[in-house]
Scaffold this motif. Sequence first.
Motif, PDB file in Angstrom:
ATOM      1  N   ARG A  30       0.857  -1.179   0.000  1.00 40.65           N
ATOM      2  CA  ARG A  30       0.000   0.000   0.000  1.00 40.65           C
ATOM      3  C   ARG A  30       0.896   1.232   0.000  1.00 40.65           C
TER       4      ARG A  30
ATOM      5  N   ALA B  95      -1.455  -1.194  -3.903  1.00 45.41           N
ATOM      6  CA  ALA B  95      -2.597  -0.283  -3.843  1.00 45.41           C
ATOM      7  C   ALA B  95      -2.038   1.129  -3.692  1.00 45.41           C
TER       8      ALA B  95
ATOM      9  N   GLN C  43       0.357  -0.074  -9.727  1.00 46.69           N
ATOM     10  CA  GLN C  43      -0.802  -0.855  -9.312  1.00 46.69           C
ATOM     11  C   GLN C  43      -0.820  -2.250  -9.924  1.00 46.69           C
TER      12      GLN C  43
ATOM     13  N   VAL D 133      -7.121   2.797   0.909  1.00 45.70           N
ATOM     14  CA  VAL D 133      -5.768   2.284   0.659  1.00 45.70           C
ATOM     15  C   VAL D 133      -5.349   1.362   1.788  1.00 45.70           C
TER      16      VAL D 133
ATOM     17  N   ARG E 162      -6.751  -2.198   1.407  1.00 42.25           N
ATOM     18  CA  ARG E 162      -6.413  -2.978   0.203  1.00 42.25           C
ATOM     19  C   ARG E 162      -5.228  -3.866   0.451  1.00 42.25           C
TER      20      ARG E 162
END
Length: 174
Positions: A32, A60, A54, A171, A174
């Motif tokens: 992240r 993320a 990504q 975020v 994820r």
Amino acid sequence: MVGRHRLSEHRHAQQSARRPRRPARPCHPARRLLIVNGHGGNRGILEALAYELQQPHAIAVCVLHPSSLSAEITDSELPEIHAGTRETSMMLALAPDTVRLDWIPDDYIPNPRQHEEIDQLVLRRGTTWPWSSGAPAISSLGIMGGDPHKALIDRWFREDVTPPPRSVNGVASR
């Protein structure tokens, strides 16, 4: 010597060539990433960077543009792109020693005739044109926005500053 041996460079190369090669492992443990953009001109490249990180790297990514979160209304006829009232207010709050208002003449006035060119080169969706804050058609002294002399720290730390979008919180999940 007992217990030690040396390989010649030739023999070392032969043995190395026979070893099976392992696929390279990613070196980045982060999954992240939150990027805080402190510069208006970086928006496009950071969008491309987020996209590139990504997919192939399974990271993320969220890019936060703090100067866009300010609800500050400026009296400029120009959009706030670079080094104007809004960005200068943010920098006075975050890193005041980097702001050089003394480099701007006291009689500086933003040129409202640059609005249309800024709109065409920078803001218009659906087209991308190379631009620079040094281009005289869209900036004066590198400034694209309101008069930086009107920047105030308290403009950045007001209650009406828009909170970060919910996607920033996403975020972390994820």
